[in-house]
Design a protein around this motif. Sequence first.
Motif, PDB file in Angstrom:
ATOM      1  N   THR A  28      13.112  -9.281  -9.753  1.00 46.38           N
ATOM      2  CA  THR A  28      11.950 -10.145  -9.630  1.00 46.38           C
ATOM      3  C   THR A  28      12.259 -11.403  -8.823  1.00 46.38           C
ATOM      4  O   THR A  28      11.565 -11.697  -7.851  1.00 46.38           O
ATOM      5  N   ALA A  29      13.272 -12.138  -9.209  1.00 47.01           N
ATOM      6  CA  ALA A  29      13.541 -13.428  -8.563  1.00 47.01           C
ATOM      7  C   ALA A  29      13.955 -13.258  -7.107  1.00 47.01           C
ATOM      8  O   ALA A  29      13.419 -13.912  -6.223  1.00 47.01           O
ATOM      9  N   ILE A  30      14.888 -12.378  -6.831  1.00 41.28           N
ATOM     10  CA  ILE A  30      15.369 -12.211  -5.465  1.00 41.28           C
ATOM     11  C   ILE A  30      14.299 -11.559  -4.597  1.00 41.28           C
ATOM     12  O   ILE A  30      14.080 -11.963  -3.458  1.00 41.28           O
ATOM     13  N   TRP A  31      13.574 -10.570  -5.131  1.00 42.01           N
ATOM     14  CA  TRP A  31      12.519  -9.933  -4.360  1.00 42.01           C
ATOM     15  C   TRP A  31      11.423 -10.936  -4.001  1.00 42.01           C
ATOM     16  O   TRP A  31      10.977 -10.987  -2.855  1.00 42.01           O
ATOM     17  N   ALA A  70      17.524  -8.926 -18.280  1.00 40.01           N
ATOM     18  CA  ALA A  70      18.000 -10.112 -17.564  1.00 40.01           C
ATOM     19  C   ALA A  70      18.379  -9.762 -16.128  1.00 40.01           C
ATOM     20  O   ALA A  70      18.017 -10.476 -15.183  1.00 40.01           O
ATOM     21  N   ALA A  71      19.098  -8.656 -15.956  1.00 39.08           N
ATOM     22  CA  ALA A  71      19.492  -8.232 -14.610  1.00 39.08           C
ATOM     23  C   ALA A  71      18.272  -7.887 -13.767  1.00 39.08           C
ATOM     24  O   ALA A  71      18.194  -8.228 -12.586  1.00 39.08           O
ATOM     25  N   TRP A  72      17.303  -7.217 -14.362  1.00 39.78           N
ATOM     26  CA  TRP A  72      16.087  -6.860 -13.632  1.00 39.78           C
ATOM     27  C   TRP A  72      15.292  -8.103 -13.254  1.00 39.78           C
ATOM     28  O   TRP A  72      14.774  -8.207 -12.146  1.00 39.78           O
ATOM     29  N   ALA A  73      15.209  -9.062 -14.167  1.00 38.19           N
ATOM     30  CA  ALA A  73      14.444 -10.284 -13.899  1.00 38.19           C
ATOM     31  C   ALA A  73      15.070 -11.090 -12.767  1.00 38.19           C
ATOM     32  O   ALA A  73      14.366 -11.565 -11.873  1.00 38.19           O
ATOM     33  N   ILE A  74      16.385 -11.229 -12.793  1.00 41.99           N
ATOM     34  CA  ILE A  74      17.046 -12.019 -11.756  1.00 41.99           C
ATOM     35  C   ILE A  74      17.155 -11.226 -10.455  1.00 41.99           C
ATOM     36  O   ILE A  74      16.789 -11.710  -9.385  1.00 41.99           O
ATOM     37  N   GLY A  75      17.628 -10.000 -10.537  1.00 43.61           N
ATOM     38  CA  GLY A  75      17.841  -9.211  -9.326  1.00 43.61           C
ATOM     39  C   GLY A  75      16.572  -8.632  -8.747  1.00 43.61           C
ATOM     40  O   GLY A  75      16.354  -8.657  -7.541  1.00 43.61           O
TER      41      GLY A  75
END
Length: 62
Positions: free
Chosen positions: A37-40, A30-35
């Motif tokens: 993927t989404a932010i990048w 979840a942290a990887w997906a939001i931080g």
Amino acid sequence: MLGSLLGLTCAVRVREATTQAQRAWWLMLAAWAIGGTAIWSMHFMAMLGFSVVGSRSGTTWR
């Protein structure tokens, strides 16, 4: 939007996990997906529309 949806989906699965290792795994995803993927991807899309006068843009150079 897709990264945020993926992150929230993983966060929901944290509550459904039965072991501590599963909780840690889903929370990390979840942290990887939001931080990651989404932010990048949001910053990447914003930089596609960004230009600086006098800099190289695309194939033209002046």
